[in-house]
Design a protein around this motif. Structure first.
Motif, PDB file in Angstrom:
ATOM      1  N   TRP A 183     -13.355   4.708  -6.123  1.00  0.00           N
ATOM      2  CA  TRP A 183     -12.215   3.866  -6.463  1.00  0.00           C
ATOM      3  C   TRP A 183     -12.106   2.706  -5.480  1.00  0.00           C
ATOM      4  CZ3 TRP A 183      -9.715   4.619 -10.942  1.00  0.00           C
ATOM      5  CH2 TRP A 183      -9.760   5.890 -11.520  1.00  0.00           C
ATOM      6  N   ASP A 184     -11.828   1.514  -5.997  1.00  0.00           N
ATOM      7  CA  ASP A 184     -11.549   0.359  -5.149  1.00  0.00           C
ATOM      8  C   ASP A 184     -10.059   0.325  -4.814  1.00  0.00           C
ATOM      9  OD1 ASP A 184     -14.219  -0.647  -5.322  1.00  0.00           O
ATOM     10  OD2 ASP A 184     -13.753  -1.342  -7.350  1.00  0.00           O
ATOM     11  N   THR A 185      -9.735  -0.188  -3.640  1.00  0.00           N
ATOM     12  CA  THR A 185      -8.339  -0.310  -3.226  1.00  0.00           C
ATOM     13  C   THR A 185      -7.665  -1.429  -4.013  1.00  0.00           C
ATOM     14  OG1 THR A 185      -8.933   0.382  -0.993  1.00  0.00           O
ATOM     15  CG2 THR A 185      -6.792  -0.699  -1.271  1.00  0.00           C
TER      16      THR A 185
ATOM     17  N   ALA B 191      -7.746   7.733   1.145  1.00  0.00           N
ATOM     18  CA  ALA B 191      -8.965   6.932   1.292  1.00  0.00           C
ATOM     19  C   ALA B 191     -10.178   7.771   1.655  1.00  0.00           C
ATOM     20  CB  ALA B 191      -8.744   5.840   2.337  1.00  0.00           C
TER      21      ALA B 191
ATOM     22  N   ARG C 118      -0.317   4.228  -0.856  1.00  0.00           N
ATOM     23  CA  ARG C 118      -1.219   5.371  -0.887  1.00  0.00           C
ATOM     24  C   ARG C 118      -0.957   6.322   0.283  1.00  0.00           C
ATOM     25  NH1 ARG C 118      -6.951   3.013  -0.645  1.00  0.00           N
ATOM     26  NH2 ARG C 118      -5.926   1.956   1.093  1.00  0.00           N
TER      27      ARG C 118
ATOM     28  N   LEU D 235      -2.965   3.504  -7.213  1.00  0.00           N
ATOM     29  CA  LEU D 235      -3.696   4.015  -6.057  1.00  0.00           C
ATOM     30  C   LEU D 235      -5.158   3.594  -6.032  1.00  0.00           C
ATOM     31  CD1 LEU D 235      -2.385   7.706  -5.968  1.00  0.00           C
ATOM     32  CD2 LEU D 235      -1.415   5.683  -4.849  1.00  0.00           C
ATOM     33  N   GLY D 236      -5.715   3.268  -7.187  1.00  0.00           N
ATOM     34  CA  GLY D 236      -7.119   2.900  -7.232  1.00  0.00           C
ATOM     35  C   GLY D 236      -7.451   2.185  -8.529  1.00  0.00           C
TER      36      GLY D 236
ATOM     37  N   THR E 292      -5.528  -4.601  -4.954  1.00  0.00           N
ATOM     38  CA  THR E 292      -5.150  -5.777  -4.172  1.00  0.00           C
ATOM     39  C   THR E 292      -3.833  -6.382  -4.642  1.00  0.00           C
ATOM     40  OG1 THR E 292      -6.491  -7.174  -5.627  1.00  0.00           O
ATOM     41  CG2 THR E 292      -7.532  -6.350  -3.610  1.00  0.00           C
TER      42      THR E 292
ATOM     43  N   SER F 246     -11.112   0.565 -10.846  1.00  0.00           N
ATOM     44  CA  SER F 246     -12.566   0.530 -10.946  1.00  0.00           C
ATOM     45  C   SER F 246     -12.981  -0.332 -12.120  1.00  0.00           C
ATOM     46  CB  SER F 246     -13.123   1.949 -11.110  1.00  0.00           C
ATOM     47  OG  SER F 246     -14.517   1.916 -11.294  1.00  0.00           O
TER      48      SER F 246
ATOM     49  N   ASP G 185       0.841  -1.192   0.000  1.00  0.00           N
ATOM     50  CA  ASP G 185       0.000   0.000   0.000  1.00  0.00           C
ATOM     51  C   ASP G 185       0.878   1.244   0.000  1.00  0.00           C
ATOM     52  OD1 ASP G 185      -1.939   1.901   0.214  1.00  0.00           O
ATOM     53  OD2 ASP G 185      -3.023   0.918   1.842  1.00  0.00           O
TER      54      ASP G 185
ATOM     55  N   VAL H   6     -12.149   9.879  -4.031  1.00  0.00           N
ATOM     56  CA  VAL H   6     -11.767   8.464  -3.959  1.00  0.00           C
ATOM     57  C   VAL H   6     -12.886   7.649  -3.323  1.00  0.00           C
ATOM     58  CG1 VAL H   6     -10.151   6.807  -2.925  1.00  0.00           C
ATOM     59  CG2 VAL H   6      -9.310   8.969  -3.875  1.00  0.00           C
ATOM     60  N   ARG H   7     -13.383   8.134  -2.198  1.00  0.00           N
ATOM     61  CA  ARG H   7     -14.414   7.416  -1.449  1.00  0.00           C
ATOM     62  C   ARG H   7     -15.643   7.165  -2.322  1.00  0.00           C
ATOM     63  NH1 ARG H   7     -14.816  10.950   2.254  1.00  0.00           N
ATOM     64  NH2 ARG H   7     -16.755  11.900   1.498  1.00  0.00           N
TER      65      ARG H   7
END
Length: 223
Positions: free
Chosen positions: A41-43, A32, A27, A191-192, A45, A194, A25, A37-38
């Motif tokens: 965007w998905d975190t 977050a 970021r 960072l993200g 993996t 989608s 991570d 972002v909230r």
């Protein structure tokens, strides 16, 4: 994230590679909670490093391929992966182009770039399609097969040694999942991510929000 996008992401995860490379991570702590972002965007993996080292055709006039990292140019970048056969991708192109132009008009280092993938269309024809959509100014490259495969791994689809275009099941999955969208910082950290259109359940386009613009300016150190 909408219910539809959650369902697609869950279906993709069910077909994931058994043990992909886990992302560290990278970021910043503020990211977050940022409204850009909230819920959008998905975190990530897994790491985006493999994708950055794959190659693409950077433009319709270029015969020389470059790495994705070179194409990003050390700038905060949104990569919008699309195909000419994908209606949701097509629907995103005009607002993406408007967002890209807004960043350019502000003199921002941040950028949005389109990446044609899983599509046999040549770049000159794809560029004509963008022009017909009112998105002629959108920077557009064409992913080579190695980049396509790296994207499948990032988004949790089962990896295939051959092109996804020769795998009917995977291609059917992509018809329900594209566009893929990726968010990178200036160092190339993912960072993200989608899956699907960047549109809220109420129909609000991400590309027309002040939150998205503010996020990219902040990633570029401009606010």
């Amino acid at each position: 994230m909408s219910t539809t996008r959650r369902a697609v992401l869950a279906a993709a995860a069910a077909a994931a590679v058994a043990s992909p490379a886990v992302a560290q991570d990278a970021r910043p702590g503020w990211l977050a909670a940022h409204p850009g972002v909230r819920n959008w965007w998905d975190t990530p993996t897994i790491s985006g490093a493999r994708f950055l080292n794959t190659r693409l055709q950077p433009g319709p006039e270029s015969n020389a391929n470059v790495t994705v990292r070179e194409w990003l140019g050390g700038r905060p970048t949104i990569v919008a992966v699309w195909a000419t056969w994908c209606p949701p991708c097509i629907a995103e192109k005009r607002p993406e182009a408007e967002f890209s132009q807004r960043l350019e008009n502000a003199g921002s280092r941040a950028q949005l770039r389109a990446l044609l993938a899983y599509d046999s269309t040549r770049l000159p024809e794809a560029q004509q399609r963008l022009q017909s959509l009112g998105a002629a100014g959108l920077a557009n490259g064409r992913a080579l097969e190695s980049a396509e495969q790296a994207l499948l791994q990032i988004f949790g689809f089962r990896r295939n040694r051959n092109s996804v275009l020769r795998d009917d099941q995977q291609f059917a999955y992509l018809r329900t999942a594209l566009p893929f969208t990726l968010l990178f910082d200036s160092d190339g950290n993912l960072l993200g991510q989608s899956i699907g259109m960047m549109v809220s359940e109420s129909g609000r386009s991400y590309w027309r929000t002040q939150e998205a613009f503010a996020l990219m300016r902040q990633l570029a150190g401009e606010s």
